[in-house]
Design a protein around this motif. Structure first.
Motif, mmCIF file in Angstrom:
data_model
loop_
_atom_site.group_PDB
_atom_site.id
_atom_site.type_symbol
_atom_site.label_atom_id
_atom_site.label_comp_id
_atom_site.label_asym_id
_atom_site.label_seq_id
_atom_site.Cartn_x
_atom_site.Cartn_y
_atom_site.Cartn_z
ATOM 1 N N VAL A 274 0.837 -1.201 0.000
ATOM 2 C CA VAL A 274 0.000 0.000 0.000
ATOM 3 C C VAL A 274 0.875 1.256 0.000
ATOM 4 C CG1 VAL A 274 -1.831 1.266 1.185
ATOM 5 C CG2 VAL A 274 -1.873 -1.235 1.177
ATOM 6 N N ASN A 275 1.969 1.225 0.765
ATOM 7 C CA ASN A 275 2.878 2.381 0.765
ATOM 8 C C ASN A 275 3.464 2.648 -0.620
ATOM 9 O OD1 ASN A 275 3.001 3.627 3.364
ATOM 10 N ND2 ASN A 275 4.019 1.808 4.174
ATOM 11 N N LYS B 93 1.943 2.024 -3.452
ATOM 12 C CA LYS B 93 0.860 2.650 -4.225
ATOM 13 C C LYS B 93 0.751 4.141 -3.892
ATOM 14 C CE LYS B 93 -1.980 -1.523 -4.668
ATOM 15 N NZ LYS B 93 -2.095 -1.472 -6.145
ATOM 16 N N ILE B 94 0.825 4.461 -2.607
ATOM 17 C CA ILE B 94 0.722 5.852 -2.180
ATOM 18 C C ILE B 94 1.915 6.654 -2.685
ATOM 19 C CG2 ILE B 94 0.672 7.384 -0.170
ATOM 20 C CD1 ILE B 94 -0.776 5.048 1.322
ATOM 21 N N LEU C 225 1.429 7.545 -6.295
ATOM 22 C CA LEU C 225 0.486 8.656 -6.432
ATOM 23 C C LEU C 225 1.162 9.986 -6.086
ATOM 24 C CD1 LEU C 225 -2.770 7.150 -4.845
ATOM 25 C CD2 LEU C 225 -2.303 7.543 -7.268
ATOM 26 N N ILE D 136 -7.994 11.176 -2.732
ATOM 27 C CA ILE D 136 -7.074 10.064 -2.487
ATOM 28 C C ILE D 136 -7.837 8.766 -2.275
ATOM 29 C CG2 ILE D 136 -5.352 9.146 -0.873
ATOM 30 C CD1 ILE D 136 -4.298 11.357 -2.682
ATOM 31 N N LEU E 192 -7.516 5.244 -4.529
ATOM 32 C CA LEU E 192 -7.158 3.947 -3.944
ATOM 33 C C LEU E 192 -8.261 2.918 -4.187
ATOM 34 C CD1 LEU E 192 -5.581 5.111 -0.556
ATOM 35 C CD2 LEU E 192 -4.373 4.088 -2.491
ATOM 36 N N GLU E 193 -9.510 3.336 -4.040
ATOM 37 C CA GLU E 193 -10.643 2.419 -4.225
ATOM 38 C C GLU E 193 -10.721 1.902 -5.653
ATOM 39 O OE1 GLU E 193 -14.478 3.607 -2.403
ATOM 40 O OE2 GLU E 193 -13.332 5.218 -1.469
ATOM 41 N N GLN F 5 -8.273 1.106 -7.628
ATOM 42 C CA GLN F 5 -7.194 0.207 -8.014
ATOM 43 C C GLN F 5 -7.695 -1.239 -7.983
ATOM 44 O OE1 GLN F 5 -3.260 0.972 -6.770
ATOM 45 N NE2 GLN F 5 -3.528 3.168 -6.636
ATOM 46 N N ILE G 129 -7.184 -3.743 -5.036
ATOM 47 C CA ILE G 129 -7.662 -3.338 -3.714
ATOM 48 C C ILE G 129 -9.163 -3.596 -3.627
ATOM 49 C CG2 ILE G 129 -8.185 -1.321 -2.265
ATOM 50 C CD1 ILE G 129 -5.480 -0.206 -2.898
ATOM 51 N N ILE H 77 -6.869 2.017 6.489
ATOM 52 C CA ILE H 77 -6.316 3.284 6.016
ATOM 53 C C ILE H 77 -7.147 4.418 6.611
ATOM 54 C CG2 ILE H 77 -5.769 4.707 4.000
ATOM 55 C CD1 ILE H 77 -5.673 2.153 2.334
#
Length: 240
Positions: A31-32, A34-35, A38, A103, A107-108, A110, A113, A154
């Motif tokens: 997840v990090n 992915k962030i 972004l 944000i 994320l939703e 992707q 996820i 998150i």
């Protein structure tokens, strides 16, 4: 006579516990990543980064045990994995409330996820004034011999929301989870002040964006590109 220890079972339990904790560590790394992607995309492509700060953690075995006892669950790794969803946690701090939803949406969307639960404490704050957007997601982790879908929590909030939550958390534990009523009122007032600050900064942000958009439009209007046939007519007009 003491029963001899079964070292094979102890070794097996150690391997299972190590795998259990590693899965959450790997989920945070996924997840990090992915962030971070972004963040870099916004920085290089949009000249604006909505993410101010990111913090992540895996609960300690002691914290997990306390939660197991609180939920009155059996100490079984499969049960813990299924019923405790915040062992892996990430907190994202944004500048503006609109950035929080931006944000969250990215994320939703992707594909790997899966959003299990969404709690919007911004539109529906807790009674004490707490505000944040919470997502419980599942993300696949590809191990050497299996694929595990790992729960991760998150939390997305503004800097003002995070400052308030951090202060409230310290006071909450200082008073052993029973905050005196006068302090509760002060915290609620502080939460309202933090909300007013977020609203004011959001308005300023929108005004700045309007001015920036208008300036960009003016710059483009000064650089009109005419097609060749129009340029030839203009040239002929100048000759006469």
């Amino acid at each position: 006579m003491d029963t001899p220890l079964d070292y094979s079972n102890i070794k097996k339990l150690k391997v299972e516990l190590t795998r259990f904790m590693m899965a959450y560590k790997f989920a945070l790394e996924e997840v990090n990543t992915k962030i971070n992607i972004l963040q870099q995309e916004f920085q290089y492509m949009h000249d604006y980064n909505p993410i101010e700060h990111v913090k992540s953690r895996v609960k300690s075995p002691e914290s997990i045990m306390k939660k197991v006892q609180k939920k009155d669950l059996p100490f079984d790794l499969a049960t813990i994995r299924e019923h405790i969803h915040d062992i892996a946690g990430i907190r994202i701090n944004c500048s503006f409330v609109s950035d929080i939803y931006r944000i969250a949406d990215m994320l939703e969307q992707q594909k790997d996820i899966t959003v299990i639960q969404k709690k919007d404490y911004i539109k529906n704050p807790k009674p004490n004034g707490y505000k944040s957007l919470h997502l419980i997601i599942q993300i696949p982790i590809f191990m050497s011999d299996r694929v595990e879908n790992v729960f991760t929590e998150i939390q997305i909030r503004t800097i003002a929301m995070d400052f308030w939550a951090s202060l409230e958390h310290k006071i909450y534990y200082k008073y052993n989870k029973v905050i005196p009523e006068p302090l509760q009122k002060e915290l609620k007032d502080a939460a309202l002040s933090a909300n007013e600050l977020d609203e004011k900064m959001e308005r300023i942000h929108k005004e700045v964006n309007k001015i920036k958009a208008a300036d960009t439009l003016d710059q483009h209007s000064d650089q009109v590109v005419f097609p060749p046939e129009i340029l030839s007519i203009i040239a002929e007009t100048k000759d006469h």
